[in-house]
Scaffold this active site. Sequence first.
Site, PDB file in Angstrom:
ATOM      1  N   ARG A 240       0.722  -0.884   0.039  1.00  0.00           N
ATOM      2  CA  ARG A 240       0.056   0.128   0.027  1.00  0.00           C
ATOM      3  C   ARG A 240       0.834   1.297  -0.105  1.00  0.00           C
ATOM      4  O   ARG A 240       2.126   1.102   0.388  1.00  0.00           O
ATOM      5  CB  ARG A 240      -0.906  -0.233   1.269  1.00  0.00           C
ATOM      6  CG  ARG A 240      -2.119   0.923   1.076  1.00  0.00           C
ATOM      7  CD  ARG A 240      -2.887   0.960   2.500  1.00  0.00           C
ATOM      8  NE  ARG A 240      -3.044  -0.386   2.919  1.00  0.00           N
ATOM      9  CZ  ARG A 240      -3.503  -0.308   4.180  1.00  0.00           C
ATOM     10  NH1 ARG A 240      -3.838   0.742   5.006  1.00  0.00           N
ATOM     11  NH2 ARG A 240      -3.599  -1.438   5.049  1.00  0.00           N
ATOM     12  N   CYS A 381      30.179  18.185  -8.123  1.00  0.00           N
ATOM     13  CA  CYS A 381      30.736  18.066  -9.282  1.00  0.00           C
ATOM     14  C   CYS A 381      30.665  19.435 -10.150  1.00  0.00           C
ATOM     15  O   CYS A 381      31.525  20.192 -10.119  1.00  0.00           O
ATOM     16  CB  CYS A 381      29.617  16.958 -10.019  1.00  0.00           C
ATOM     17  SG  CYS A 381      30.681  16.205 -11.412  1.00  0.00           S
ATOM     18  N   HIS A 508      30.640  12.507  -6.029  1.00  0.00           N
ATOM     19  CA  HIS A 508      29.286  12.857  -5.560  1.00  0.00           C
ATOM     20  C   HIS A 508      28.932  12.040  -4.256  1.00  0.00           C
ATOM     21  O   HIS A 508      28.928  10.685  -4.320  1.00  0.00           O
ATOM     22  CB  HIS A 508      28.547  12.132  -6.713  1.00  0.00           C
ATOM     23  CG  HIS A 508      28.758  12.492  -8.026  1.00  0.00           C
ATOM     24  ND1 HIS A 508      27.417  13.520  -8.192  1.00  0.00           N
ATOM     25  CD2 HIS A 508      29.494  12.648  -9.020  1.00  0.00           C
ATOM     26  CE1 HIS A 508      27.500  13.990  -9.515  1.00  0.00           C
ATOM     27  NE2 HIS A 508      28.745  13.495  -9.939  1.00  0.00           N
ATOM     28  N   GLU A 510      26.736  12.176  -2.242  1.00  0.00           N
ATOM     29  CA  GLU A 510      25.431  11.465  -2.385  1.00  0.00           C
ATOM     30  C   GLU A 510      25.285  10.167  -2.423  1.00  0.00           C
ATOM     31  O   GLU A 510      24.301   9.231  -2.059  1.00  0.00           O
ATOM     32  CB  GLU A 510      24.292  12.315  -2.952  1.00  0.00           C
ATOM     33  CG  GLU A 510      24.348  12.232  -4.415  1.00  0.00           C
ATOM     34  CD  GLU A 510      25.354  13.220  -5.147  1.00  0.00           C
ATOM     35  OE1 GLU A 510      25.367  13.260  -6.092  1.00  0.00           O
ATOM     36  OE2 GLU A 510      26.197  13.601  -4.122  1.00  0.00           O
TER      37      GLU A 510
END
Length: 537
Positions: A240, A381, A508, A510
């Site tokens: 759900r 970057c 990067h 992240e």
Amino acid sequence: MTKYIFVTGGVVSSIGKGIVAASLGRLLKNRGLKVTIQKFDPYINIDPGTMSPYQHGEVYVTDDGAETDLDLGHYERFIDINLNKYSNVTTGKIYSEVLRKERKGEYLGATVQVIPHITDALKEKIKRAATTTDSDVIITEVGGTVGDIESLPFLEALRQMKADVGSENVMYIHTTLLPYLKAAGEMKTKPTQHSVKELRGLGIQPNMLVIRTEEPVEQGIKNKLAQFCDVNPEAVIESRDVEHLYQIPLNLQAQSMDQIVCDHLKLDVPQADMTEWSAMVDRVMNLKKTTRIALVGKYVELPDAYLSVVEALKHSGYANDTAIELDWINANDLTAENAKKLLGQADGIIVPGGFGQRGTEGKIQAIRYAREHDVPMLGICLGMQLTCVEFARHVLGMEKANSFELDPDTAYPIIDIMRDQIDIEDMGGTLRLGLYPCKLKAGSRAAAAYNNQEVVQRRHRHRYEFNNKFRQDFEAAGFVFSGVSPDNRLVEIVELPEKKFFVAAQYHPELQSRPNRPEELYTAFVTAAVKNKNQSL
């Protein structure tokens, strides 16, 4: 013996197959199993590296430098594992390899066909992903939906795996949409029935159904699906809609999904301990504060283009007990005249990566605003490269400074092409990709963010670098190069230490953030943004 789980989709695409696969991976990992996961993408591109972010979203880079589907980001974040190049397989990659072997004569004059040559190559990729990671379980998600013509070789390879490794070592999970018609006030099972019929026509009988739904599903509906689709009623799992994605593993565990999988695959392992995960979800659901971050990008119409950036910000928000409220700022619209209007309410500004000239002047204005108004800023970057360009123009007086990528005729090429990239003509797969070391400058903001480590390893995706001819000019003006490659040749991190937080990284960060282990540079940025908000109150 390695166990193989195959996740397919039906009715519509984008129903959350990747999240289901990643959630199952987390549950199995927490049972003590070593899990890996891969994505089959039936498009003809070799990889998504040259695809438009508007079509594909972000390109996710692995440690070993593979440019992959954004679903691999979900996999890594949910399961907390590092994947490799075998974790993303495309039609283009498979056909390219098969044709290369044919040209070399490796098929000994045989007629090269979809069966067995393409399907064998696909099966080899599945097994290689498992063996290179020494995994107990591999989960393979097939992109698209059953019935797509381009998916047929992939599904045939999945069908053959059952005979190759034995039925007790293979499980097929089919995810479908269960639409709810408000006018009729009922859920419709017919689309799922037809999807399973199509799958069975290809020789695959699903062992489990995962049904995506907006409303709770009554047991009668589950029984009906079980009867018509020939699966056990308890193997009809409801997925759900939820407020936070990280709730999904807990919801699936509550329906005994992982236990059903283990029973089918004859895996005698302990129950999954989800205590830490549950505590993390509770924290996410009860954040006390909100911090406003302006994300200045050129692809903001499609947030998936910055998916890992957004997730890393959220993770760092969790660590600071704050929700992240994003202001999506289109860099094309940002000018010196409207910068205060668009950025003035932000507690922090992030300038992520990108390619090409469009939007770069707007990003430079965002960086200038952050520097001049002392708003915490993180550049990533291209954002790092433009941070250097902005400083050259507005502090060092190099008015026409630019990146060689954006203006090959500039008198001040602050950012230049890397030496080993000069003679490369192909675009795809030729960037500086993957995990590289970064040596940190003691006493810097960057070093403090990384707990004063001397070296960190982070993932990269770029072709251009800071031009060292200008390094002395920058340093003389107080610009700090706080992270460099071990040979001191490549600039990795830059900062202005007198600011609240003004740091930019070539890599990067992240890509290595996790919900329960946020990336350190992002966390330092969000912490500074929270502090900036508190000082402004």
